[in-house]
Design an enzyme around this catalytic site. Structure first.
Site, PDB file in Angstrom:
ATOM      1  N   PRO A  55       0.777  -1.246   0.000  1.00 18.06           N
ATOM      2  CA  PRO A  55       0.000   0.000   0.000  1.00 18.06           C
ATOM      3  C   PRO A  55       0.810   1.299   0.000  1.00 18.06           C
ATOM      4  O   PRO A  55       0.786   2.071   0.958  1.00 18.06           O
ATOM      5  CB  PRO A  55      -0.840  -0.129   1.274  1.00 18.06           C
ATOM      6  N   CYS A  56       1.450   1.574  -1.105  1.00 23.03           N
ATOM      7  CA  CYS A  56       2.191   2.832  -1.224  1.00 23.03           C
ATOM      8  C   CYS A  56       1.245   4.032  -1.244  1.00 23.03           C
ATOM      9  O   CYS A  56       1.664   5.152  -0.958  1.00 23.03           O
ATOM     10  CB  CYS A  56       3.103   2.819  -2.446  1.00 23.03           C
ATOM     11  N   HIS A  57      -0.041   3.807  -1.535  1.00 23.68           N
ATOM     12  CA  HIS A  57      -1.003   4.909  -1.502  1.00 23.68           C
ATOM     13  C   HIS A  57      -1.189   5.451  -0.087  1.00 23.68           C
ATOM     14  O   HIS A  57      -1.659   6.576   0.080  1.00 23.68           O
ATOM     15  CB  HIS A  57      -2.355   4.472  -2.098  1.00 23.68           C
TER      16      HIS A  57
END
Length: 174
Positions: free
Chosen positions: A141-143
């Site tokens: 989850p780089c978001h």
């Protein structure tokens, strides 16, 4: 003579557009924005870099569990992913990506906090570079990584997709 490694590929529609999923025998190694037709050449180039020589087979059955979990995530019925992943990158990139996996659903961290998590407190810019190269969008989850001041900064899929994913997780997105 050994056989070429085989990678499995399929795509799916999502609320943020088509996603293409690439999996090795060991797990998912790519979730990228775009349809198979749009990203095929870049996937093949990536596969040559990390697998040297490989065959790519369209195989919805091999990818079905991944698409199912992504569909559950987009419908709000899943907060984490259980499919195996096969991260391919430099040792530094892998450290950064593995740290992203520890960010709980519905929470964010800054680039600086990620740098501190991996015991490289002065490497916030390098962390940003690694995050930009995250091969497994959404599941890694780089978001959930934002600027130190809380602003939305950079996202490989575009800030509109980042905003959508954060709002899906009930995170206020400026």
């Amino acid at each position: 003579m050994s056989a070429k490694p085989l990678l499995f590929v399929d795509d799916m529609e999502s609320p943020i557009g088509p996603l293409t999923i690439l999996s090795s025998q060991n797990g998912v190694c790519q979730i990228v924005f775009g349809s198979k037709n749009d990203v095929c050449s870049s996937l093949k180039q990536w596969a040559r870099k990390y697998f040297l020589s490989c065959g790519m087979e369209e195989n919805p059955e091999r990818i079905k569990a991944v698409t199912f979990q992504l569909e559950e995530y987009f419908s709000g019925d899943r907060t984490d992913f259980t499919f195996p992943i096969d991260l391919q990158g430099t040792p530094f990139q892998k450290r950064v990506w593995k740290s992203l996996l520890t960010i709980p659903y519905g929470e964010t961290r800054s680039y600086k906090e990620i740098a501190q998590m991996i015991h490289s407190p002065k490497a916030a810019r390098a962390v940003g570079g690694a995050i930009n190269r995250n091969p497994i969008a959404i599941a890694v989850p780089c978001h959930r990584v934002i600027g130190s001041n809380g602003s939305l900064v950079g996202y490989n899929g575009g800030l509109d997709k980042k905003r959508f994913l954060l709002q899906l997780e009930n995170i206020p997105a400026e």
